[in-house]
Design an enzyme around this catalytic site. Structure first.
Site, PDB file in Angstrom:
ATOM      1  CG  ASP A  11      -1.337 -10.197  48.758  1.00  0.00           C
ATOM      2  OD1 ASP A  11      -1.507 -10.150  49.996  1.00  0.00           O
ATOM      3  OD2 ASP A  11      -1.827  -9.373  47.973  1.00  0.00           O
ATOM      4  CG  ASN A  59       3.297  -7.594  55.956  1.00  0.00           C
ATOM      5  OD1 ASN A  59       3.865  -8.488  55.338  1.00  0.00           O
ATOM      6  ND2 ASN A  59       2.297  -6.888  55.405  1.00  0.00           N
TER       7      ASN A  59
END
Length: 228
Positions: A11, A59
């Site tokens: 991340d 995503n």
């Protein structure tokens, strides 16, 4: 003791780019470069299985321009690195719903899996278009269709990670302290490690810190040690 299986939520690529006044695509490219180097270091440490969260189902709701850039990185990664992984004895395994990807990307990924089968040094698992809740629901529906009453062991065999041991250590970069729909079933007794480092800045030395933290923990899996 070195963990057998390490999982990483990679991340912070976008925030890394924003801090440098760069487009998000630059962050994703920096993240891919770090991913390649980090996975090599992880296997050098003696880890047998390395699972990297490359793209979640959530995503896929991002702007199409960003997704197109990610898909291009996938094309580039698999075309350039499949033979390298094969030469190093690394088996490539993909978990996730590849039907959500462009057809050519899906074909390149599946070819990479096929060409690296049989590697004996380790297994690199890439979670692409992956979501743990979706994975669990798919396994439940499969059990229903097949009329199976499942145990913990047999249910695990219905998941996309069949044959892969549960993670011993799960690392998340980027400051967030949550699992974000990643390996929820598999991580029931996984040791968790969170760092503020954005993924492109998560160096091999930072990984070694996580490894040291892991080795200092006592894993009892809910049991009480009987010291007599």
């Amino acid at each position: 003791m070195v963990p057998r299986h390490v999982a990483v939520i990679m991340d912070g690529n976008g925030r890394w780019a924003k801090k440098r006044l760069l487009p998000r695509s630059a962050g994703h490219r920096a993240g891919m470069k770090r991913m390649i180097s980090l996975s090599e270091h992880i296997f050098d440490c003696g880890v047998e299985f390395c699972t990297l969260y490359a793209l979640s189902t959530e995503n896929l709701k991002r702007p199409q321009e960003e997704l197109d850039g990610l898909f291009e990185l996938f094309r580039e990664y698999f075309i350039k690195n499949t033979q390298t992984l094969k030469k190093k004895g690394i088996t490539l395994r993909i978990i996730g719903n590849l039907q959500l990807l462009p057809e050519d990307v899906r074909e390149i990924i599946q070819k990479g899996e096929e060409e690296t089968k049989g590697g004996t040094r380790g297994t690199l698992v890439l979670a692409i278009a992956y979501g743990a809740r979706q994975e669990i629901l798919s396994a439940v529906n499969r059990a229903i269709r097949e009329g199976k009453e499942v145990s913990e062991e047999s249910f695990s065999s219905l998941l996309s990670t069949e044959g892969i041991p549960d993670p011993d250590l799960l690392i998340r970069t980027g400051k967030e302290i949550r699992l974000s729909n990643f390996l929820l079933w598999q991580s029931a007794y996984t040791e968790l490690y969170f760092t503020d480092k954005l993924f492109p800045d998560f160096t091999d030395k930072e990984f070694d810190k996580a490894l040291k933290s892991y080795t200092e923990r006592e894993r009892r899996f809910g049991k009480v040690e009987n010291k007599g």
